[in-house]
Design a protein around this motif. Structure first.
Motif, short mmCIF file in Angstrom:
data_model
loop_
_atom_site.label_atom_id
_atom_site.label_comp_id
_atom_site.label_asym_id
_atom_site.label_seq_id
_atom_site.Cartn_x
_atom_site.Cartn_y
_atom_site.Cartn_z
N PHE A 40 0.93 -1.09 0.03
CA PHE A 40 0.08 0.16 0.08
C PHE A 40 0.79 1.26 -0.16
CE2 PHE A 40 -2.15 3.39 2.59
CZ PHE A 40 -3.43 3.58 1.45
N PHE A 41 0.76 1.77 -1.01
CA PHE A 41 1.77 3.14 -1.29
C PHE A 41 1.05 4.23 -1.39
CE2 PHE A 41 3.81 -0.67 -3.14
CZ PHE A 41 5.17 -0.40 -2.52
N ASN A 42 -0.23 4.18 -1.14
CA ASN A 42 -1.25 5.30 -1.50
C ASN A 42 -1.13 6.51 -0.61
OD1 ASN A 42 -3.57 5.27 -3.64
ND2 ASN A 42 -4.52 6.07 -2.04
N GLN A 43 -0.81 6.48 0.56
CA GLN A 43 -0.85 7.36 1.41
C GLN A 43 0.25 7.67 2.25
OE1 GLN A 43 -4.30 7.56 0.38
NE2 GLN A 43 -4.34 9.85 0.34
N LEU A 44 0.52 8.76 2.89
CA LEU A 44 1.76 8.64 3.93
C LEU A 44 1.33 8.24 5.21
CD1 LEU A 44 3.36 12.25 3.10
CD2 LEU A 44 4.32 10.25 3.62
N SER A 45 0.12 8.18 5.66
CA SER A 45 -0.22 7.41 6.87
C SER A 45 -0.48 6.27 6.68
CB SER A 45 -1.37 8.31 7.64
OG SER A 45 -2.20 8.48 6.59
N THR A 46 0.45 5.45 6.62
CA THR A 46 0.36 3.85 6.23
C THR A 46 1.09 3.12 7.12
OG1 THR A 46 2.60 3.60 5.16
CG2 THR A 46 0.47 4.36 3.83
N THR A 91 -2.19 -3.39 -5.24
CA THR A 91 -1.31 -2.60 -4.83
C THR A 91 -2.14 -1.08 -4.87
OG1 THR A 91 0.80 -1.50 -4.53
CG2 THR A 91 -0.12 -2.23 -6.89
N MET A 92 -1.46 -0.19 -4.11
CA MET A 92 -2.13 1.06 -4.35
C MET A 92 -1.34 2.11 -4.40
SD MET A 92 -5.97 1.13 -2.15
CE MET A 92 -6.44 2.75 -2.59
N ILE A 93 -1.60 3.17 -5.12
CA ILE A 93 -0.43 4.27 -5.21
C ILE A 93 -1.30 5.50 -5.70
CG2 ILE A 93 0.20 3.38 -7.33
CD1 ILE A 93 3.03 4.96 -7.09
N GLY A 94 -0.91 6.65 -5.32
CA GLY A 94 -1.58 7.87 -5.62
C GLY A 94 -1.19 8.32 -6.90
N TYR A 95 -2.06 9.41 -7.49
CA TYR A 95 -1.32 10.00 -8.77
C TYR A 95 -2.18 11.44 -8.58
CZ TYR A 95 -6.35 9.71 -10.82
OH TYR A 95 -7.65 9.85 -10.89
N GLN A 96 -1.69 12.25 -9.27
CA GLN A 96 -2.23 13.75 -9.33
C GLN A 96 -1.28 14.38 -10.35
OE1 GLN A 96 0.36 15.32 -5.70
NE2 GLN A 96 -0.02 17.08 -7.15
N PRO A 97 -2.13 15.42 -11.06
CA PRO A 97 -1.29 16.56 -11.92
C PRO A 97 -0.75 17.76 -10.97
CG PRO A 97 -3.84 16.99 -11.66
CD PRO A 97 -3.43 15.93 -10.70
N GLN A 98 0.02 18.54 -11.41
CA GLN A 98 0.49 19.63 -10.66
C GLN A 98 0.96 20.70 -11.67
OE1 GLN A 98 4.12 19.25 -8.62
NE2 GLN A 98 3.15 20.18 -6.81
N GLY A 99 0.40 21.58 -11.72
CA GLY A 99 0.67 22.80 -12.62
C GLY A 99 0.65 22.18 -14.20
N GLU A 100 1.75 22.28 -14.96
CA GLU A 100 1.67 22.07 -16.35
C GLU A 100 2.20 20.49 -16.55
OE1 GLU A 100 4.52 24.39 -18.50
OE2 GLU A 100 3.34 26.30 -18.23
#
Lengths: 469, 469
Positions: B101-107, B427-436
């Motif tokens: 589980f890689f999705n969040q910092l509180s793991t 498994t789990m991992i987060g994603y996001q856009p950021q700026g460009e």
């Protein structure tokens, strides 16, 4: 000592819980040992032959007590010592679930709620997205709906979120009200809106003033509205002054579960927002509080900032279930599961029985005190809620005429009895002054384990400890 | 099924836990059954052969799944059903302690922290006065002092309090800064002070903007300061504009436990306030966050309202230990015990090992990805912290020239892989856009159970699920 005996069976340090060293088996054994300590504590909490607390002064705890040191070091302790520490932490604490603990509204040790809290800790997740809290998010929705129903809001209305406590819930209610009238306060700040004034009952919880301080309204701009002798706002005092109907029912929310007592909150369905703390009258373990907002969508609009690393719009499920952006928090503890499990276990009916019992105890105490000459009620009328406020008048004060000398001495009675009470550890009850009233006892009932015999015991303890003052 | 078999031994409803019906024995048995379910879950959480989650859509959970209904009724359920509900709640949740589980910092699922949380739930008290939380209040003081030391504040300085999370801690930091410069904001409101502007990093956590909204500063008055490509504020961009040195180290606080990595936070000792979340890199169960304020007394002055029914000045012990009035909350959950117990178990040394391991894993992932042609790092430099951001480039995109078409398609890659990942539950991992930058994966390491093999598995899973996109 049982702990040491059983514990000799297994390895000695935190490292032994790691996979390399048969960690799974050691972990289970360690946790089972902890649970034995906890179960022993649960039994003691309900045992009237044990003390409510074993009082020690701050410096005593700081210096350490027979093998129990609070100090932390760079090196690990062995697991056996940790078990002793767990036992001692409970030993020197206060048994808030004891039938003779009358000190606070969040009392009682609900076994189902406790199981729920243990599970919540084990699940150790964060209720900000459906993604990582699918079940808890759905439970929150279901519980909130039940709460809107109990308040009496029409089915298409109602929004809400669980928060870390009544004060934060109250802060939300003022925040939402501010946003409703002046949405620009969110983006442009308070500099962009007229000077705001907040009207509240003169006896309202201090969290309203804290909210005014935090939100930039200012505590001096909180106008306290006069109340009648029962503590209700006098409508004529309010006149046309109120900017928004803000009802505070944090403590009383539980009354809505009782067909007998819910009438006392009639009109609550007209409130724009309601704070309801199941961790008070309903006995859910702390923390369990909800802010309920009548108008749908307002909470989201008020608080959302759409952080794109959490609330991605392009997920493969209905992202309206990612409720986290309604909150002023980011990470949010799961407070719903224990409440949900308690509701499953008791049904709405069970909560009703529990709430009625608390109010029965209050009425019982009131009736007892009314018949006695050594107690005076602060308000001489049948209690509408689960609290009863009263003075104990020791023999030495009974003949004194009303006046400054009597007031001065009476003011010292409650603190002195309370101090003795804590040192002996037999029971606990709060006290406070209020306006012109000198220190009086404030007995609150929210522990379903409390029986009428415990109420009798409280009265006799106060007399025993205060008789010679 | 084990549960049902064992459970037949005892009575069937919540009422059977009450004293009249051999309640003590039934209570113990019920809680032990719950613990068996929890221990089973703990084992599964660490077992790489189990899935990270068993995904279901909101409507599926709402409709109910094979004997697991979330609905609540007026009538009680029997205890056997409650045990099944407990098991199923865990079954359909997310195993945040799973090594993959890689999705969040509180793991992570720290066994000692878990034991601490179970004890905290059992003690069920409120950390607002020494009166009802004597041991926990002292533990909070000891932990806060350790934290001031790690930051590097002189011994006579430092104040602080544990709060329900990093966002609330950050809110405190802005609130205290506001009070420090404009104490009249507390009493007279924001109308009495000049228009305030808040400077923060363009990549700062969104809780800073939430704080600006709540406190009446306004989100538009938050000035985002440009950062370099590593995400650090560029000093020249700040110039002389900052009204107060406000460092945010909520996530990075754990680095201070590591002699190897603490240098990355050098200068933090000059901060006026620090937010430190032990529930992130240090692995304490959620919630565990502290706001630390360098100047003694400021937090109390900023927030106190002296409610006389809680903070009576005429108590028989040193009432400076009634710390509750430093908080914007009234009731406050005990978040210190688990952290204290973890520290006892591991020592500062143990935390150091744990933090170093997380950063090692990040470096390992970075080195792996750097060698591959099918992954591109968002920032091509050795990670300074425990997160690594990257794109996976499926074969179909590899030959595409940079441009709108490629960006559009790459933007969809992470969400589509994530959706498959959740449906398969591996498994789990987060994603996001950021700026460009279009959607990229953001891998965060804070689970000490994660091994290098798990990192390899993550890479292979992304390739397996995204290869044909």
């Amino acid at each position: 000592m049982v702990i040491v005996k059983v514990f000799c069976r297994f390895k000695r340090s935190y490292d032994d819980l790691l996979p390399a060293k048969n960690g799974e088996e050691n972990t289970k054994q360690f946790l089972i040992e902890v649970v034995h300590i906890l179960l022993n504590y649960v039994s003691k909490s309900f045992d009237r032959n044990t003390k409510v607390l074993d009082f020690h002064y701050p410096h005593q705890l700081k210096d350490g007590l027979e093998g129990f040191s609070l100090e932390l070091s760079d090196n690990p302790e062995n697991l056996e010592q940790l078990l002793v520490d767990c036992r001692d932490t409970l030993k020197y604490g206060v048994k808030t679930g004891h039938p003779c603990f009358f000190n606070q509204l969040s009392t009682g040790l609900d076994v189902i709620g406790l199981a729920g809290e243990w599970l919540t800790a084990t699940a150790n997740t964060n209720i900000f997205t459906f993604e990582i809290s699918p079940v808890f998010i759905m439970m929150e929705e279901i519980l909130l709906k039940k709460m809107y129903e109990k308040i009496g809001w029409p089915s298409q209305e109602g929004d809400g979120i669980f928060s870390p406590g009544g004060s934060i819930s109250n802060l939300y209610s003022v925040l939402v009200a501010r946003y409703y009238r002046f949405p620009e306060a969110k983006t442009k700040g308070m500099a962009s809106v007229p000077r705001l004034v907040l009207f509240t009952s003169e006896h309202s919880h201090y969290s309203i003033r804290k909210a005014a301080a935090v939100l930039g309204i200012g505590t001096e701009n909180v106008i306290l509205v006069k109340c009648n002798e029962r503590g209700k706002m006098i409508p004529s005092e309010l006149e046309s002054k109120i900017m928004e109907t803000e009802m505070k029912a944090a403590w009383g929310g539980g009354l809505l579960m009782s067909r007998k007592h819910s009438v006392k909150l009639s009109g609550i369905e007209r409130a724009s927002s309601v704070t309801w703390n199941p961790h008070k009258l309903m006995g859910a373990p702390l923390q369990c509080s909800a802010i309920l907002v009548r108008e749908k969508g307002l909470l989201q609009l008020c608080n959302q900032l759409c952080a794109d690393y959490l609330f991605q719009p392009d997920k493969h499920y209905d992202v309206s279930y990612d409720t986290g952006d309604k909150a002023i928090q980011c990470g949010r503890h799961v407070d719903v599961f224990k409440f949900w499990l308690m509701w499953k276990a008791k049904g709405a009916e069970g909560f009703e029985v529990q709430v009625n019992k608390c109010l029965d105890n209050a009425e019982y105490l009131y009736n007892k005190l009314k018949q006695r000459v050594d107690f005076i009620l602060v308000f001489d009328g049948k209690p509408e809620h689960s609290n009863v406020c009263f003075w104990y008048i020791p023999p030495s004060l009974r003949e004194l005429p009303n006046g400054q000398e009597r007031s001065k001495r009476l003011h010292e009675v409650a603190p002195r009895i309370k101090a003795k009470m804590m040192e002996e550890g037999t029971t606990m009850i709060g006290y406070q002054p209020q306006g012109e009233n000198v220190n009086f006892f404030r007995c609150v009932f929210s522990n379903p384990a409390t029986s009428k015999a415990d109420v009798d015991f409280l009265i006799e303890e106060i007399v025993r400890l205060g008789n010679d003052l």
